[in-house]
Design a protein around this motif. Sequence first.
Motif, PDB file in Angstrom:
ATOM      1  N   LEU A  73      33.119 -59.095  51.082  1.00 13.43           N
ATOM      2  CA  LEU A  73      32.323 -59.760  52.114  1.00 13.43           C
ATOM      3  C   LEU A  73      31.429 -58.804  52.892  1.00 13.43           C
ATOM      4  O   LEU A  73      31.519 -57.584  52.723  1.00 13.43           O
ATOM      5  N   ASP A  74      30.633 -59.422  53.743  1.00 14.94           N
ATOM      6  CA  ASP A  74      29.705 -58.639  54.562  1.00 14.94           C
ATOM      7  C   ASP A  74      30.446 -57.598  55.388  1.00 14.94           C
ATOM      8  O   ASP A  74      31.521 -57.872  55.924  1.00 14.94           O
ATOM      9  N   ALA A  75      29.860 -56.434  55.496  1.00 13.61           N
ATOM     10  CA  ALA A  75      30.477 -55.358  56.267  1.00 13.61           C
ATOM     11  C   ALA A  75      29.365 -54.539  56.876  1.00 13.61           C
ATOM     12  O   ALA A  75      28.230 -54.591  56.415  1.00 13.61           O
ATOM     13  N   PRO A  76      29.652 -53.778  57.903  1.00 18.38           N
ATOM     14  CA  PRO A  76      28.642 -52.844  58.389  1.00 18.38           C
ATOM     15  C   PRO A  76      28.303 -51.855  57.281  1.00 18.38           C
ATOM     16  O   PRO A  76      29.103 -51.674  56.355  1.00 18.38           O
ATOM     17  N   PRO A  77      27.148 -51.233  57.357  1.00 24.22           N
ATOM     18  CA  PRO A  77      26.753 -50.349  56.255  1.00 24.22           C
ATOM     19  C   PRO A  77      27.764 -49.229  56.048  1.00 24.22           C
ATOM     20  O   PRO A  77      28.410 -48.760  56.993  1.00 24.22           O
ATOM     21  N   SER A  78      27.908 -48.800  54.806  1.00 27.98           N
ATOM     22  CA  SER A  78      28.945 -47.826  54.461  1.00 27.98           C
ATOM     23  C   SER A  78      28.708 -46.508  55.195  1.00 27.98           C
ATOM     24  O   SER A  78      29.628 -45.742  55.416  1.00 27.98           O
ATOM     25  N   LYS A  79      27.452 -46.296  55.587  1.00 27.41           N
ATOM     26  CA  LYS A  79      27.127 -45.054  56.287  1.00 27.41           C
ATOM     27  C   LYS A  79      27.944 -44.911  57.574  1.00 27.41           C
ATOM     28  O   LYS A  79      28.448 -43.831  57.893  1.00 27.41           O
ATOM     29  N   SER A  80      28.106 -46.047  58.297  1.00 21.10           N
ATOM     30  CA  SER A  80      28.840 -45.957  59.552  1.00 21.10           C
ATOM     31  C   SER A  80      30.311 -45.619  59.287  1.00 21.10           C
ATOM     32  O   SER A  80      30.936 -44.889  60.058  1.00 21.10           O
ATOM     33  N   PHE A  81      30.829 -46.138  58.174  1.00 22.03           N
ATOM     34  CA  PHE A  81      32.219 -45.785  57.840  1.00 22.03           C
ATOM     35  C   PHE A  81      32.324 -44.298  57.521  1.00 22.03           C
ATOM     36  O   PHE A  81      33.265 -43.622  57.925  1.00 22.03           O
ATOM     37  N   LEU A  82      31.304 -43.807  56.784  1.00 23.06           N
ATOM     38  CA  LEU A  82      31.314 -42.391  56.430  1.00 23.06           C
ATOM     39  C   LEU A  82      31.241 -41.529  57.687  1.00 23.06           C
ATOM     40  O   LEU A  82      31.965 -40.546  57.818  1.00 23.06           O
ATOM     41  N   LEU A  83      30.378 -41.953  58.598  1.00 23.51           N
ATOM     42  CA  LEU A  83      30.243 -41.245  59.869  1.00 23.51           C
ATOM     43  C   LEU A  83      31.583 -41.170  60.581  1.00 23.51           C
ATOM     44  O   LEU A  83      32.051 -40.111  60.991  1.00 23.51           O
TER      45      LEU A  83
END
Lengths: 648, 479
Positions: B231-241
């Motif tokens: 499902l929709d999620a915040p962009p993976s970049k924010s998780f990486l951050l």
Amino acid sequence: MAALCRRFTGFHFLLVLVSLSISSLVFGDWIGDDEGEQFTEELLLKPLPDRKVLAHFHFQSTAHPSPDSGHHHHLFPKAIAQLIWNRAPCDAVGHFMVQKFQIRDLELSFTQGRWNYENWGGSDPISSTNAKPPGVELWATFNVPVVEIDTTWKNLTHALSGLFCSSINFLESSTSYTTPSFVFGLNVSNIRYGALPREAVCTENLTPWLKLLPCRDKAGLATLLDRPSIYKGYYHSQKLRLTSTKLSGIILEQTLTIVLQPNIQRNSAHSLLDGAIQPSWSISSMFKRNLTGSCVLARTSRILVELEKNIVSKLEELGHGGSWSNSLLDLSPNPFRVIKEVNPFPEESNSILFEYVNSKEYEPLDVGIKWKLPFVWSSPHAPFHASRFLMGSGTERGSIAISLQSTKSDEYFRSKSNECRMQAVVFQVVPWYVKVYYHTLQIFIDQKLQNLSDVIEKIRVTPSEDKKLPGTLELVLGYPCTVQSVALTLDFDKGFLHIHEYPPDANQGFDIPSALVTFPNLHSSRIYIGDDSSVHSPLLLKFQEKNVVLSYTEVLLVPFTTPDFSMPYNVITFTCTVLALYFGSLLNVLRRRIGEEERLMRSKDANKRGLIPSIVSKITSKLRGMPGSKPLLIFAVVLSVLFHYIVN
Amino acid sequence: MAGIRGYWTLAAAAIAFRILLLFCLPKDFHLGSHPEITTPLTSLRRRTSPVACSWRKVTGSSRRPCRPTQVSPFPRVPTGERAELVRCIMAPLCYCQFSGPLVLKDLKGDLLISTADFITATLIRATGKKLMLSRYKHLQILNLSKLVETSGFVDSGDFAALMYLWNPMTIVICIGSSTSPIDNLMVVMAIYGACSRIPPLAAFGWVFAVHLSLYPVILIVPIILLLGYGLDAPPSKSFLLKNSYARKNSTLAKIQVNSGTSSQTDKAINHFSWIPVLHFALWVSVWLGYVLFLSSISLKGIGSITEMFRKTYGFILTVEDLSPNIGLLWYFFAEVFDFFRNFFLIVFHVNILFVILPLAIRLKHRPCFLAFVYIAISSMLKSYPSLADSTLYLSLVTLFSNELADMQFSFFLFCGYIAVSLFSPVMHNLWIWRGTGNANFYYATGLAYACLQTILVVESVGSMLKHDRLLRKTVEAEH
């Protein structure tokens, strides 16, 4: 030697000429023979109840099959013969040309005005064969394999439109013709039917039609066709009927049916009765021409005057049966012969034909009727009067209604018992842009909605296909004879066309061709007392044929929605602008990265100046630095302006 | 996260209201002939006509004729009808056959459409619930649950479902005997199936939606993304951050970090899983075979499948019917020169196709939202649009009401939609019925409508991207 040679050739030429003239004399006798080609001309005149006169010209040419057919003809028009036996330059085009127009049957009519079925008759032979829908109607049956019929039809329409100076070629496109299956009585698939209701008919169509006659309009009955007087009439229908069989060859019938209003000749003695008395007429008063002599090539040339049975019954009441000069009316020259109809009902009176032979004498034959007493009668009606109309308002949808109203013509019902069933065949072709919903078919009998399967005996529907096929509805209705009215309704939506598909005057609307209603149980045949004269008269033979009683309905004018014809460029630019707006702004949003933009802004703040201002400042500083640069600059500008002028 | 109280009462009331309207409205109230409500593809009336002449087509084409040579005596029609019903039992969704001339007359068809509306709303609600749960989960992982509490958290699923059920346009379309609610149902079914990772359902919805109206074919991209990434999620970049900050924190402070966080964030970064996608492909082929089989049965003796495609998809793609609708293409193709017709046909369809890839790249972490954007774009540029398409995407956009909370122009859009839906019938009436207006006025409302849709799409995409950036910034700011 040379002179001798010349004399010899001259002599030979003379010989040839003499032999030619002898042969032509011999052939001249042969022309009228049964074996060869024949031509007959006839004119039927008939007073109509509403103070009008019907004139029906009937020209018939026949050509028996011979090896020369299509190559050389004495009387028969070659153009027509080649429609059937096209053996023209077959070497060049090959086998195809031979089969080009293998027509078995063809009928083409040009009509102006509507036949008035109520006043001019609906069940007599003339109305069932010569009452035609307004505009052009063409149907033909072919002797070619089914796959080739459509191409043959297309070629035929082009040939005919060239022959008759009309736009029959519009029937070429598949949206305008159809394949009726059982309406014309022939259960064949090689028939094609098309109609152009808006075609204007005028002398330009009549002239080529007259050219097919051996005497044109120079001699014989055709000399009567004075254009102003015949086009002034109320109804005008010129028809060409072509039948070809292997045995009897080609028969070409050319008929012209006109309904004219005779000029009222003021008669002082009857001035009081002038309003009620039928106008007296004669050939010369109606056609403004005198009839002198017949076409020498015609085998027979005669004029018939018909008195309908309702007039005859009045005459019988008055005590003079078949007399032509009585207290009611006067036929001016004495007729050559009187032909009486034989009726299946002996108690009824029959119509009478008075025959005149158009002899080759030079005294004009001026047939006419002079009415003496006021008299009102009615023509024989078909049992049901068919009419068609539109329902609904607005230009989005509507309904077509076809109604059959009983005319209570007692003649038919008297002969039948109570359980009799009437059959009516409705044939309706609708152009594709009138989108008929055939599932909305409703049938009302005496204003009561009927179950479709009770009333419909047979139905065949070909729904229209956009830009390809017209919609065709053929249905056989069966209902009791005592019914007063039958009505069919069909809903339709109006289509929207491309601006180029609209006719020049688009706001006038579109014409839907006439529907055809036939009564297959009823025939309009007449039997005449076994007189040998009738055998020789193709017109009377025609009357004796078993023709189905039919009637054409009105042409419908359907108003259509029109787009704005002046808008193409605006629409293209507006639509493309909106698309560009969508595409551009969406891509812009997707492309944008605000973080980077912020970084860029920060770096720009550091630089402060953009590229162009810095260049401009550099240039100005340099110019300022150079002292003599201003006059140089002005000089350069003047030079460039001068150069520009010289070049232009 | 409380749902709207009394959701079921409101939903039931919406259905009851429809049924009430169906019974109360007079029979000669020709709602179905309005171009805003029915199109050549969705008009029940148009579909009935070919049935009456013993020709049926599974997808609605414009009035398909019988073969020119085919004689159809009337008594045959009832038997054909029965065969239709049998086939409808075989395939409960072969609804278009259902609308035979006899069935059409009574209310069955309309009740079917009301039921379709209800199911659509329920599926939208379920999708919304799933989306909300996943959002909540992701925000918790990012330690942003504060954000949830500060900005009022609406239950977007209930909201969207009620938006669909109580939208006046949906109600009008439902009682206007248009079949588009069923097209919408299929689309929603495909999205729901993909959201809950049920490949058979997703494949079923997608195949039937394509079969019915062709344009949902582009939904295959979001469906595959949904099945692959979830499902929709915040962009993976924010998780990486978040991950890197967490690692930095742990190294700096040298504290034993809650061991769960790191692995949790890793888990939250969705990796593409091929298995559901392969399942989906398998099921698509199954359903496709099923549909083609049904079509070939119903076309037996009448025509071939290729002819069916030509008459249905060809009819959609070549814009043969030029009757006015709220789109732009009818007037354009009625006016444009024949010489350019093919060129512009390509241009218009390419306009849909060209944005597929950029959108998929930028929004691949939000496949559900991507599906909404695709639906909105195709309903703007499709050849025969109606208000039914807009009802679907308007209710889908409310699914993202939390994310799109700071969208601009929403009041303007609201007013614009009301204005268009009021002006369009008026202009149509003036042109077609009174004859006092002309085509340009009606076309102008179509232009305005296209502009509104453009603004909606552009603004929603823009604010969704802005929302993602905001999330990343708050993650950055927290550390």
